[in-house]
Motif scaffolding. Sequence first.
Motif, PDB file in Angstrom:
ATOM      1  N   GLY A 188     -21.413  26.230 109.944  1.00 17.02           N
ATOM      2  CA  GLY A 188     -21.172  26.348 111.378  1.00 17.02           C
ATOM      3  C   GLY A 188     -21.511  27.710 111.941  1.00 17.02           C
ATOM      4  N   PRO A 189     -21.256  27.914 113.246  1.00 15.74           N
ATOM      5  CA  PRO A 189     -21.511  29.201 113.890  1.00 15.74           C
ATOM      6  C   PRO A 189     -20.841  30.336 113.129  1.00 15.74           C
ATOM      7  N   SER A 190     -21.560  31.444 112.969  1.00 15.50           N
ATOM      8  CA  SER A 190     -21.024  32.561 112.174  1.00 15.50           C
ATOM      9  C   SER A 190     -21.342  33.885 112.847  1.00 15.50           C
ATOM     10  N   ALA A 191     -21.091  33.956 114.148  1.00 16.60           N
ATOM     11  CA  ALA A 191     -21.373  35.162 114.921  1.00 16.60           C
ATOM     12  C   ALA A 191     -20.261  36.192 114.738  1.00 16.60           C
ATOM     13  N   PRO A 192     -20.586  37.468 114.959  1.00 20.18           N
ATOM     14  CA  PRO A 192     -19.542  38.495 114.924  1.00 20.18           C
ATOM     15  C   PRO A 192     -18.670  38.411 116.166  1.00 20.18           C
ATOM     16  N   ALA A 196     -17.928  35.404 118.548  1.00 17.87           N
ATOM     17  CA  ALA A 196     -17.409  34.284 117.753  1.00 17.87           C
ATOM     18  C   ALA A 196     -16.383  33.464 118.519  1.00 17.87           C
ATOM     19  N   ARG A 197     -15.568  34.137 119.343  1.00 20.04           N
ATOM     20  CA  ARG A 197     -14.511  33.421 120.067  1.00 20.04           C
ATOM     21  C   ARG A 197     -15.074  32.405 121.047  1.00 20.04           C
ATOM     22  N   THR A 198     -16.300  32.588 121.493  1.00 20.16           N
ATOM     23  CA  THR A 198     -16.892  31.671 122.460  1.00 20.16           C
ATOM     24  C   THR A 198     -17.515  30.445 121.798  1.00 20.16           C
ATOM     25  N   THR A 199     -17.550  30.420 120.470  1.00 19.27           N
ATOM     26  CA  THR A 199     -18.210  29.314 119.770  1.00 19.27           C
ATOM     27  C   THR A 199     -17.224  28.300 119.186  1.00 19.27           C
ATOM     28  N   THR A 200     -15.956  28.404 119.559  1.00 21.35           N
ATOM     29  CA  THR A 200     -14.936  27.508 118.998  1.00 21.35           C
ATOM     30  C   THR A 200     -15.245  26.046 119.303  1.00 21.35           C
ATOM     31  N   GLY A 201     -15.574  25.737 120.552  1.00 24.51           N
ATOM     32  CA  GLY A 201     -15.874  24.352 120.919  1.00 24.51           C
ATOM     33  C   GLY A 201     -17.104  23.833 120.200  1.00 24.51           C
ATOM     34  N   ILE A 202     -18.115  24.682 120.026  1.00 29.47           N
ATOM     35  CA  ILE A 202     -19.321  24.296 119.297  1.00 29.47           C
ATOM     36  C   ILE A 202     -18.971  23.975 117.847  1.00 29.47           C
ATOM     37  N   ALA A 222     -12.887  29.139 111.073  1.00 27.19           N
ATOM     38  CA  ALA A 222     -11.581  28.884 110.458  1.00 27.19           C
ATOM     39  C   ALA A 222     -11.340  29.824 109.278  1.00 27.19           C
ATOM     40  N   GLY A 223     -12.417  30.172 108.587  1.00 27.72           N
ATOM     41  CA  GLY A 223     -12.289  31.083 107.453  1.00 27.72           C
ATOM     42  C   GLY A 223     -12.182  32.541 107.846  1.00 27.72           C
ATOM     43  N   ARG A 224     -12.315  32.821 109.148  1.00 26.03           N
ATOM     44  CA  ARG A 224     -12.221  34.193 109.673  1.00 26.03           C
ATOM     45  C   ARG A 224     -13.175  35.136 108.937  1.00 26.03           C
ATOM     46  N   TRP A 225     -14.413  34.687 108.821  1.00 22.96           N
ATOM     47  CA  TRP A 225     -15.412  35.520 108.145  1.00 22.96           C
ATOM     48  C   TRP A 225     -15.684  36.787 108.937  1.00 22.96           C
ATOM     49  N   PHE A 226     -15.753  36.653 110.260  1.00 16.96           N
ATOM     50  CA  PHE A 226     -15.987  37.821 111.104  1.00 16.96           C
ATOM     51  C   PHE A 226     -14.776  38.043 111.998  1.00 16.96           C
ATOM     52  N   THR A 227     -14.194  39.213 111.885  1.00 20.43           N
ATOM     53  CA  THR A 227     -12.971  39.552 112.594  1.00 20.43           C
ATOM     54  C   THR A 227     -13.212  40.754 113.502  1.00 20.43           C
ATOM     55  N   LEU A 250     -22.758  37.773 104.978  1.00 23.87           N
ATOM     56  CA  LEU A 250     -22.787  36.339 105.263  1.00 23.87           C
ATOM     57  C   LEU A 250     -23.327  35.558 104.070  1.00 23.87           C
ATOM     58  N   ALA A 251     -24.369  36.080 103.418  1.00 24.92           N
ATOM     59  CA  ALA A 251     -24.911  35.427 102.219  1.00 24.92           C
ATOM     60  C   ALA A 251     -23.842  35.307 101.152  1.00 24.92           C
TER      61      ALA A 251
END
Length: 271
Positions: A188-192, A196-202, A222-227, A250-251
């Motif tokens: 899924g979306p993995s933006a910083p 990232a907060r704007t991609t929740t619906g996507i 959900a995994g909070r990869w970028f905080t 990310l890799a």
Amino acid sequence: MARRTDGGWPDGPRSLPPRRRRRTRRAFPAVALGAMAVGVAGCLVLLPAVSNACQTVPDATDASANRTASAIARGSDVLIVGDSYTTGRGSYDGTHGWAQDLVAERGWDATIDGVPGTGYVNTGATKSTRWNYLSRIERSESIDPALVIVQGSQNDWLVSADTLERRVEQTLRTAKRQWPDAVVVAIGPSAPQPLARTTTGISDAVAAGARAAGVTYVDALAGRWFTTTNSARYAAPDGQHLNDAGYLYLAGRIDDALEALATPRTREQCA
């Protein structure tokens, strides 16, 4: 060797900065190990003798994990379809993203199909449906991957959630039908942050579409990869993409997710 569909082969090793190295597990300090040993020994004294005859072991019959383990093995044929993150926009040369790092780490024989601005619905600057994920997957029918990774969708912000969910399901079902023996995974979306907060619906729509298609969904949100804590050092100057450290990170997270999918469930085995 990574093959690209976005304008040529990756640069040779001499043109690349030092990339990701295999991670090693951190060892516990000796003092901690000693304390753990004493604690474990004390617990064993209190357990009934019958417990010594039972142990937790990997479930060798976990077919899903076994298939994934085979699909991510070194030398596997892999297809990666994605957007500018797969292309590597924001990296030192703009063409070296997480996909190139992961392919090099894993030693895959990969086809990397990244087109900036695209998604399950969005066609990017091309304005042609030939460049959405579905069309590109259909054009790749002649290859025979053991693993298919479909990354992204944060470019699909102009379409409704229902439309996006239906297109995700259609795209991933097509991948499964074309390659019935392959493992298909959606990232899924993995933006910083704060993007990232704007991609929740996507992310929710892609997760629903993947679920309907019976495809594993890896949820970076959900995994909070970028905080808010780590995004500053991983984001490219535009705030929309990742820098070299961000793609390397990310890799590693995607690598960990694939390893988790390849780990069999455990069961209790008693003598």
